[in-house]
Design a protein around this motif. Sequence first.
Motif, short mmCIF file in Angstrom:
data_model
loop_
_atom_site.label_atom_id
_atom_site.label_comp_id
_atom_site.label_asym_id
_atom_site.label_seq_id
_atom_site.Cartn_x
_atom_site.Cartn_y
_atom_site.Cartn_z
N MET A 1 35.53 35.24 41.97
CA MET A 1 34.80 35.49 43.20
C MET A 1 35.75 35.81 44.34
N ALA A 2 36.91 35.11 44.36
CA ALA A 2 37.89 35.34 45.43
C ALA A 2 38.43 36.76 45.34
N GLN A 3 38.68 37.24 44.11
CA GLN A 3 39.19 38.59 43.93
C GLN A 3 38.16 39.61 44.42
N GLU A 4 36.87 39.29 44.19
CA GLU A 4 35.82 40.20 44.59
C GLU A 4 35.66 40.24 46.11
N THR A 5 36.01 39.14 46.80
CA THR A 5 35.83 39.10 48.25
C THR A 5 36.88 39.92 48.98
N TYR A 6 38.00 40.23 48.34
CA TYR A 6 39.02 41.05 48.97
C TYR A 6 38.63 42.51 48.87
#
Length: 433
Positions: free
Chosen positions: A18-23
């Motif tokens: 999810m963190a990777q997708e938020t960037y």
Amino acid sequence: MKKTLLLIAALLTGFCSMAQETYKPTTENLKAREQFQDEKFGIFLHWGLYSMIGAGEWVMTNWNINHREYPKLAKTFYPSEFDADAWVSAIKTAGAKYITITTRHHDGFSLFKTATSTYNTVDGTPFKRDIIKELAAACQRHGIKLHLYYSHLDWGREDYPQGRTGLGTGRDKEKADWNSYYHFMNTQLTELLTNYGPVGAIWFDGWWDHDSDAKPFDWQLTEQYAMIHRLQPQCLIGNNHHQTPNAGEDIQIFERDLPGENKAGLSGQDISRLPLESCQTINDHWGYSITDTLYKSPKELIQMLVRAAGKNANLLLNIGPEPGGALPSLALNRLQAIGKWLNQYGETIYNTRGGIIAPHDWGVSTQRGNKLYIHILNCMDTSLFLPTGSHKVKSATVYGTNQRVNFTKTGHGITLNLNTVPTDIDYIVELTL
């Protein structure tokens, strides 16, 4: 207990995804990623106080040199042979498109002027010159991109929370102050991204120093990465942590291995969709070693570059400059050989992507549009089957010539009829699809 650990692992994996997708990388950053993939070849430079000892870049911790004694090396640091233009010229002639240099390695010494301390080439040595400033200017003159290596750990600063390396340098563990150290790093990174023109990438190293902590160590990467992207939106971020990429990272690094391989034991992570880079040494060390003459042959290095391209990755080839500032003669010899080869065959490497034919023991393929380049590196027969699947092959020629290569349709591919067993460093057959 086992179920609990599995649940935690699953949650962490989900969080990272999810963190990777938020960037959300900027348009400039996405363009820089494409350019990075087109460039294919860069030179890594490990240089610092450790070069003076001639025992590699880890000498401070390997020899347990006290953190108060090690800085005395700076008092005699005077690399009279350093010539940024000579470095960049030799590297450009080799066909490399970018340079990555250690601005500050694990020993804590900076190759640039910094307001954080006098422990740098300008304020702490008789040389009194800003290495990074001179190199940045030379790169701009010669049209070479500059990438900056930066260490996340420090064996000399007492405010750095000690990890699993540098334990014998005599620092007081009780003086650790993460807030102080984090501020120090971000101040230096701001200087590097403000005072030296366009930066192609920040190349982090050292995350693994806390990979064995009982409690996961928070490097506060999200905030640090956001600061870098704010200062220079096009600047790519890579982290040599040997893990799946984190949010905010723009390239994935594989140390001493090609993607998908783990011969060195440092690259077992999955391959992401980010641009890929394999960093390798030209001999056996990163920093200068006075006893290391085990330089890889031109054939080994060229085939390494080709195999990297076939795996859709760049090759970042490391050289350890000598204490006096010159590039080793054996390294220059290899650079000349690579440059000569790329001058003739670079079209099959630059601006390509990994081809439709997966890497095999015999070699790899690279591709640009409807041109598929078959790089035959290790074929012991006069014929070679290529699994081209449903792709129709219109023609096959020996690259750079009008010499036709006969082929026959075989099952789900074609078989090249080579007449003789290839003996070239890289025998290239150009297919038109």
